[in-house]
Design an enzyme around this catalytic site. Structure first.
Site, PDB file in Angstrom:
ATOM      1  N   ASN A 121      -5.057 -20.571  10.863  1.00  0.00           N
ATOM      2  CA  ASN A 121      -6.275 -20.792  11.401  1.00  0.00           C
ATOM      3  C   ASN A 121      -7.205 -19.924  11.127  1.00  0.00           C
ATOM      4  OD1 ASN A 121      -5.210 -23.130  12.922  1.00  0.00           O
ATOM      5  ND2 ASN A 121      -4.387 -21.701  14.525  1.00  0.00           N
ATOM      6  N   GLN A 169      -9.054 -20.140  15.177  1.00  0.00           N
ATOM      7  CA  GLN A 169      -8.594 -18.939  15.070  1.00  0.00           C
ATOM      8  C   GLN A 169      -8.982 -18.140  16.492  1.00  0.00           C
ATOM      9  OE1 GLN A 169      -9.658 -16.240  11.751  1.00  0.00           O
ATOM     10  NE2 GLN A 169      -8.188 -14.662  12.490  1.00  0.00           N
ATOM     11  N   HIS A 212      -3.164 -13.838  10.317  1.00  0.00           N
ATOM     12  CA  HIS A 212      -1.800 -14.247  10.592  1.00  0.00           C
ATOM     13  C   HIS A 212      -1.318 -15.328  10.335  1.00  0.00           C
ATOM     14  CE1 HIS A 212      -4.393 -15.184  14.079  1.00  0.00           C
ATOM     15  NE2 HIS A 212      -3.536 -16.204  14.340  1.00  0.00           N
ATOM     16  N   HIS A 226       1.039 -18.670  11.118  1.00  0.00           N
ATOM     17  CA  HIS A 226       2.069 -19.237  11.877  1.00  0.00           C
ATOM     18  C   HIS A 226       3.059 -19.840  11.084  1.00  0.00           C
ATOM     19  CE1 HIS A 226      -0.638 -19.394  15.627  1.00  0.00           C
ATOM     20  NE2 HIS A 226      -1.668 -19.380  14.541  1.00  0.00           N
TER      21      HIS A 226
END
Ligand code: 5GP
Ligand code: ZN
Length: 155
Positions: free
Chosen positions: A128, A135, A141, A143
Site C-alpha cells: 500500500n 498506506q 512494508h 504485506h
C-alpha cells in the site's frame, strides 16, 4: 490545532475501515532515503521501533536489513509484514542504492512463504503506497497474505 482529515483505508477482502490520520501525521515530514523531509516521521515511527525491538512483535524473520513479523490485525490466516530496518517512508522513496534491499525482500518472501506453508497454495504481496494506496504506517512494508483465496479486485 487543525484536526486531521479522515481518509479511507482500503482493506483486503472488500472490507473498508475508515481511520483518521494520527495527530500531526504528515507524509511531507516523513524522511526518505534521499534525505528529503525531516526526522519527525522517523522519531515516532512504529515500524522503526519494532525493528529496534523497542516495541514487541511476533518476529518471524530477521536479517541485517529486514525484519518480518505478524500483522497485529491479520486480514488472512497468514499475514506477515516484511519491513526494512532502515526508515524508508514508502515505495517511491526507495533509492536506486537500495536495489539490494529488494533482492533481500524477495529472498525473505521465498523463505517465509515456504516456512508458513503458503508457497504452493499461493499468496499475495501488497505494498500500500501513500494516501490513495491506503498506506497507514509511513515506513515501507510488504504485506504477505495467504492461507485463503485472495479476492480481486481489492477493496
Ligand atoms: P498499511 O495500512 O500501512 O499498508 O499497513 C500497516 C499494517 O501494520 C496494518 O495491517 C496494521 O494492522 C499493521 N500494524 C500497525 N501497527 C502495528 C503494530 O504495532 N504491530 C504489528 N504487528 N502490526 C501493526
Ligand atoms: Zn520507520
Amino acid at each position: 490545532m487543525k484536526s486531521a482529515a479522515p481518509y479511507c483505508r482500503p482493506r483486503v477482502g472488500f472490507i473498508r475501515v475508515n481511520v483518521t490520520a494520527p495527530e500531526g501525521f504528515s507524509w511531507k515530514t516523513a524522511k526518505n532515503t534521499n534525505g528529503e523531509g525531516g526526522e519527525e516521521g522517523m522519531a515516532d515511527c512504529i515500524f522503526c521501533k519494532i525493528a529496534a525491538k523497542e516495541i514487541p512483535s511476533q518476529l518471524v524473520y530477521e536479517d541485517e536489513e529486514l525484519v518480518a513479523f505478524k500483522d497485529i490485525n491479520p486480514q488472512a490466516p497468514v499475514h506477515v509484514l516484511i519491513v526494512p530496518k532502515k526508515h524508508i517512508p514508502h515505495l517511491l522513496a526507495l533509492d536506486p542504492a537500495d536495489a539490494d534491499l529488494l533482492k533481500r525482500v524477495h529472498a525473505a518472501i521465498s523463505k517465509l512463504t515456504r516456512e508458513l506453508g503458503i508457497a504452493d497454495s499461493g499468496f499475495r504481496v501488497v505494498v500500500n503506497t501513500l494516501k490513495d494506496g491506503g498506506q497507514t504506517v509511513p515506513h515501507l512494508h510488504f504485506h504477505v497474505l495467504g492461507g485463503r483465496f485472495m479476492n480481486w479486485p481489492p477493496g
